[in-house]
Design a protein around this motif. Structure first.
Motif, PDB file in Angstrom:
ATOM      1  N   MET A 119       0.836  -1.203   0.000  1.00  9.27           N
ATOM      2  CA  MET A 119       0.000   0.000   0.000  1.00  9.27           C
ATOM      3  C   MET A 119       0.874   1.259   0.000  1.00  9.27           C
ATOM      4  N   ARG A 120       0.576   2.180  -0.921  1.00  6.14           N
ATOM      5  CA  ARG A 120       1.357   3.423  -0.940  1.00  6.14           C
ATOM      6  C   ARG A 120       0.473   4.569  -0.447  1.00  6.14           C
ATOM      7  N   ILE A 121       1.045   5.383   0.415  1.00  7.69           N
ATOM      8  CA  ILE A 121       0.267   6.450   1.045  1.00  7.69           C
ATOM      9  C   ILE A 121       0.964   7.790   0.846  1.00  7.69           C
ATOM     10  N   PHE A 122       0.166   8.796   0.545  1.00  7.84           N
ATOM     11  CA  PHE A 122       0.642  10.174   0.406  1.00  7.84           C
ATOM     12  C   PHE A 122      -0.131  10.975   1.452  1.00  7.84           C
ATOM     13  N   ASP A 123       0.557  11.461   2.482  1.00  3.24           N
ATOM     14  CA  ASP A 123      -0.123  12.300   3.475  1.00  3.24           C
ATOM     15  C   ASP A 123      -0.072  13.749   2.986  1.00  3.24           C
ATOM     16  N   PRO A 124      -1.212  14.296   2.578  1.00  2.00           N
ATOM     17  CA  PRO A 124      -1.194  15.625   1.942  1.00  2.00           C
ATOM     18  C   PRO A 124      -1.156  16.791   2.928  1.00  2.00           C
ATOM     19  N   HIS A 125      -1.045  16.496   4.226  1.00  2.00           N
ATOM     20  CA  HIS A 125      -1.029  17.585   5.205  1.00  2.00           C
ATOM     21  C   HIS A 125      -0.486  17.039   6.519  1.00  2.00           C
ATOM     22  N   ILE A 126       0.784  17.312   6.786  1.00  2.00           N
ATOM     23  CA  ILE A 126       1.384  16.865   8.054  1.00  2.00           C
ATOM     24  C   ILE A 126       2.571  17.767   8.373  1.00  2.00           C
ATOM     25  N   HIS A 127       2.711  18.109   9.664  1.00  2.00           N
ATOM     26  CA  HIS A 127       3.750  19.074  10.078  1.00  2.00           C
ATOM     27  C   HIS A 127       4.937  18.327  10.687  1.00  2.00           C
ATOM     28  N   MET A 128       5.805  17.839   9.819  1.00  2.00           N
ATOM     29  CA  MET A 128       6.889  16.956  10.262  1.00  2.00           C
ATOM     30  C   MET A 128       7.937  17.649  11.117  1.00  2.00           C
ATOM     31  N   THR A 129       8.068  18.968  10.952  1.00  2.00           N
ATOM     32  CA  THR A 129       9.011  19.712  11.787  1.00  2.00           C
ATOM     33  C   THR A 129       8.782  19.422  13.274  1.00  2.00           C
ATOM     34  N   SER A 130       7.519  19.116  13.622  1.00  2.00           N
ATOM     35  CA  SER A 130       7.186  18.855  15.018  1.00  2.00           C
ATOM     36  C   SER A 130       7.271  17.379  15.380  1.00  2.00           C
ATOM     37  N   ARG A 131       7.694  16.532  14.463  1.00  2.00           N
ATOM     38  CA  ARG A 131       7.659  15.092  14.706  1.00  2.00           C
ATOM     39  C   ARG A 131       9.073  14.528  14.826  1.00  2.00           C
ATOM     40  N   THR A 132       9.149  13.330  15.339  1.00  2.00           N
ATOM     41  CA  THR A 132      10.452  12.702  15.583  1.00  2.00           C
ATOM     42  C   THR A 132      10.843  11.756  14.443  1.00  2.00           C
ATOM     43  N   THR A 133      12.086  11.290  14.506  1.00  2.00           N
ATOM     44  CA  THR A 133      12.525  10.290  13.521  1.00  2.00           C
ATOM     45  C   THR A 133      11.785   8.970  13.718  1.00  2.00           C
ATOM     46  N   ASP A 134      11.351   8.664  14.942  1.00  2.00           N
ATOM     47  CA  ASP A 134      10.521   7.460  15.145  1.00  2.00           C
ATOM     48  C   ASP A 134       9.244   7.548  14.310  1.00  2.00           C
ATOM     49  N   ASP A 135       8.679   8.757  14.245  1.00  2.00           N
ATOM     50  CA  ASP A 135       7.473   8.935  13.435  1.00  2.00           C
ATOM     51  C   ASP A 135       7.772   8.660  11.962  1.00  2.00           C
ATOM     52  N   TYR A 136       8.889   9.217  11.486  1.00  2.00           N
ATOM     53  CA  TYR A 136       9.250   8.965  10.079  1.00  2.00           C
ATOM     54  C   TYR A 136       9.348   7.466   9.814  1.00  2.00           C
ATOM     55  N   GLN A 137      10.016   6.748  10.741  1.00  2.00           N
ATOM     56  CA  GLN A 137      10.184   5.307  10.546  1.00  2.00           C
ATOM     57  C   GLN A 137       8.830   4.597  10.557  1.00  2.00           C
ATOM     58  N   ALA A 138       7.981   4.958  11.521  1.00  2.00           N
ATOM     59  CA  ALA A 138       6.662   4.311  11.621  1.00  2.00           C
ATOM     60  C   ALA A 138       5.813   4.628  10.387  1.00  2.00           C
ATOM     61  N   MET A 139       5.927   5.853   9.894  1.00  2.00           N
ATOM     62  CA  MET A 139       5.161   6.224   8.698  1.00  2.00           C
ATOM     63  C   MET A 139       5.634   5.411   7.494  1.00  2.00           C
ATOM     64  N   TYR A 140       6.954   5.289   7.354  1.00  2.00           N
ATOM     65  CA  TYR A 140       7.476   4.492   6.241  1.00  2.00           C
ATOM     66  C   TYR A 140       6.966   3.055   6.352  1.00  2.00           C
ATOM     67  N   ASP A 141       7.064   2.502   7.553  1.00  2.00           N
ATOM     68  CA  ASP A 141       6.621   1.116   7.756  1.00  2.00           C
ATOM     69  C   ASP A 141       5.132   0.950   7.443  1.00  2.00           C
ATOM     70  N   ALA A 142       4.351   2.023   7.649  1.00  2.00           N
ATOM     71  CA  ALA A 142       2.908   1.961   7.382  1.00  2.00           C
ATOM     72  C   ALA A 142       2.582   2.178   5.901  1.00  2.00           C
ATOM     73  N   GLY A 143       3.591   2.541   5.102  1.00  2.00           N
ATOM     74  CA  GLY A 143       3.353   2.720   3.668  1.00  2.00           C
ATOM     75  C   GLY A 143       3.444   4.149   3.176  1.00  2.00           C
ATOM     76  N   VAL A 144       3.738   5.096   4.054  1.00  2.00           N
ATOM     77  CA  VAL A 144       3.838   6.491   3.610  1.00  2.00           C
ATOM     78  C   VAL A 144       5.116   6.671   2.795  1.00  2.00           C
ATOM     79  N   ARG A 145       4.968   7.148   1.573  1.00  2.00           N
ATOM     80  CA  ARG A 145       6.115   7.350   0.692  1.00  2.00           C
ATOM     81  C   ARG A 145       6.243   8.809   0.253  1.00  2.00           C
ATOM     82  N   ALA A 146       5.225   9.609   0.539  1.00  2.00           N
ATOM     83  CA  ALA A 146       5.277  11.015   0.152  1.00  2.00           C
ATOM     84  C   ALA A 146       4.400  11.807   1.105  1.00  2.00           C
ATOM     85  N   LEU A 147       4.772  13.061   1.303  1.00  2.00           N
ATOM     86  CA  LEU A 147       3.949  13.917   2.155  1.00  2.00           C
ATOM     87  C   LEU A 147       4.112  15.370   1.729  1.00  2.00           C
ATOM     88  N   VAL A 148       3.142  16.177   2.148  1.00  2.00           N
ATOM     89  CA  VAL A 148       3.248  17.617   1.984  1.00  2.00           C
ATOM     90  C   VAL A 148       3.164  18.250   3.361  1.00  2.00           C
TER      91      VAL A 148
END
Ligand SMILES: [Zn+2]
Lengths: 282, 207
Positions: free
Chosen positions: A1-30
């Motif tokens: 499953m490929r996921i594009f999160d069209p609205h997320i404020h990553m500046t406020s998030r951790t590298t754990d979030d990036y890893q979990a998002m990748y594992d969940a299928g997120v490949r692109a974000l805005v």
């Protein structure tokens, strides 16, 4: 499953979030530029923030195999602070950058005259730069705010299909879709919108021009809400193609209007050995 | 790392090639008429947009060509770096040695070396950094490359500047000792650089 999160404020998030998002299928974000919780007191702090959205944050995202784009703007809340409004004059030099795929978040917070000016000015900037616009709908007095937003969009040089109205819910989705704009839904852990309600909206209104995002930021929020909506859709009888449309093809189609989406990820040359985010020994 | 004009022309699509011709003409115009306009010049907007018109893989080269064609002055180079995305900053750094800047752009190199972005650090240790960084700054740049795993082969004139540098050798040995004490591997490139710090052989009688 490929996921594009069209609205997320990553500046406020951790590298754990990036890893979990990748594992969940997120490949692109805005990542839309927005309020930081703590009010800014000068345009310079906006510029440092914009620079981070154009430099450091895409680098962090690339370390996790996620394509990072951004939308830049003076947000509705701070459009009311005269110390911040000079940001509007500096936006043109930022809107030409390669990874800027829309003007946003713009819109109304308290529906003040200063917000009217900032919204109209920035819709015009979007039109001038061949960019779509991400328009936030207010949390308070939402339906009236949405209708006023749609009126301003109609008076602008921007076509409705170049506008994404965000943070919608059951009471605002009909007007939003009827306006010809795209409809965005932010799925939060508590109040605003949840996975099951989102699936009901999709049942009632179909999958055309509908986007789902986590809008995760520095507050109580969940960067995996996109995946949870996808799973809930499948459980409710939607098929893989419906999921792919809502969670990948729709955001690609909307932001693709900028002509600036780059969805293939190249990890930086220097890191070909699969290093994770670096602390630089400091 | 940079591709020249001829090779670029062969690789770019017709549309991108025409875009580049126009952009270079605008840059040449700016070089011929310095100070003629106020606000961002047309070629500077092209500089920002290069990635989406010529492809991300060619953006560094296209941006470097524009800087050279515009004969960018230190003030222009500094502004484009300061107002640039990470990709634009990297292109500025890669082009510095092709411009007539003297030491005026050293602060940009120093800025890049303070980041933790390997793409910027790698670009900062190119020919311009090799020519203009002082001994202290250069040694720290080499150490930084080892820390953030920028291959030491990226450092321009590495052998030449490292030769006989006892202070660099000391820093490398201390770093290796720290890593060993922590039970962590010593970066591969460290021994390479350490070997290069050996003094040059003494001149022989007949030379
Ligand atoms: Zn937001």
């Amino acid at each position: 499953m490929r996921i594009f999160d069209p609205h997320i404020h990553m500046t406020s998030r951790t590298t754990d979030d990036y890893q979990a998002m990748y594992d969940a299928g997120v490949r692109a974000l805005v990542e839309p530029s927005f309020w930081l919780g703590q009010p800014r007191t000068s345009p310079a702090s906006f510029f440092d923030y914009f620079d981070a959205l154009l430099g450091w944050e895409p680098f962090r995202a690339s370390q996790y195999g996620i394509a990072h784009h951004c939308t830049l703007a003076l947000n509705p809340k701070e459009a009311n602070d005269p110390r911040c409004t000079p940001v509007l004059d500096a936006l043109p030099r930022y809107l030409v950058k390669d990874s800027v795929v829309a003007v946003g978040e713009i819109g109304y917070d308290s529906m003040t005259p200063a917000e009217d000016t900032a919204l109209a000015t920035q819709l015009q900037l979007a039109a001038d730069h061949g960019l779509p616009a991400l328009v936030h709908t207010p949390h308070r007095d939402k339906l009236a705010g949405l209708r006023r937003t749609i009126d301003v969009v109609r008076e602008s040089a921007l076509a409705p299909e170049a506008v994404l109205l965000d943070h919608l819910n059951e009471t605002t989705v009909r007007d939003a879709l009827d306006s010809g704009c795209w409809a965005g839904f932010s799925i939060y852990p508590d109040t605003k919108m949840d996975e099951d309600r989102m699936v009901s909206v999709l049942r009632a209104h179909g999958t055309d021009r509908i986007l789902v995002n986590s809008a995760a930021d520095w507050g109580r929020s969940d960067p995996l809400k996109t995946r949870k909506v996808a799973d809930t859709m499948l459980k409710a009888g939607f098929d893989e193609d419906d999921v792919d449309k809502v969670l990948w093809r729709n955001p690609v189609a909307f932001y693709g209007q900028s002509g600036r989406l780059q969805l293939d990820i190249t990890t930086p040359d220097a890191l070909h050995e699969g290093n994770s985010i670096l602390r630089g020994g400091e | 790392m940079l591709t020249d004009r001829k090779e670029l022309d062969a690789r770019l699509s017709d549309t991108a090639g025409t875009w580049l011709d126009d952009a270079l003409a605008e840059a040449a115009h700016a070089a011929a008429h310095p100070g003629a306009d106020s606000g961002p010049l047309p070629w500077e907007l092209r500089f920002a947009a290069a990635g989406r018109h010529c492809g991300r893989d060619h953006a560094d080269s296209v941006r470097a060509l524009l800087l050279v064609e515009a004969r960018a002055a230190p003030s222009t180079v500094t502004r484009l770096y300061r107002q640039g995305t990470a990709a634009e900053r990297r292109a500025v750094l890669l082009a510095l040695h092709r411009l007539d800047l003297g030491p005026a752009a050293v602060p940009l190199v120093e800025d890049a070396l303070r980041t933790n972005d390997p793409r910027l650090v790698a670009a900062a240790v190119g020919p311009y950094g090799a020519a203009h960084l002082d001994a202290h700054g250069w040694r720290h740049a080499v150490l930084k490359c080892l820390f953030i795993e920028v291959p030491v082969e990226t450092v321009d004139r590495l052998g030449e500047r490292a030769r006989g540098d006892a202070e660099l050798a000391r820093m490398l040995r201390d770093f290796a000792a720290e890593r060993t004490a922590a039970g962590r591997p010593v970066p591969d490139g460290l021994r390479t650089v350490l070997a290069l710090t050996a003094p040059a052989p003494a001149p022989t009688e007949e030379s």
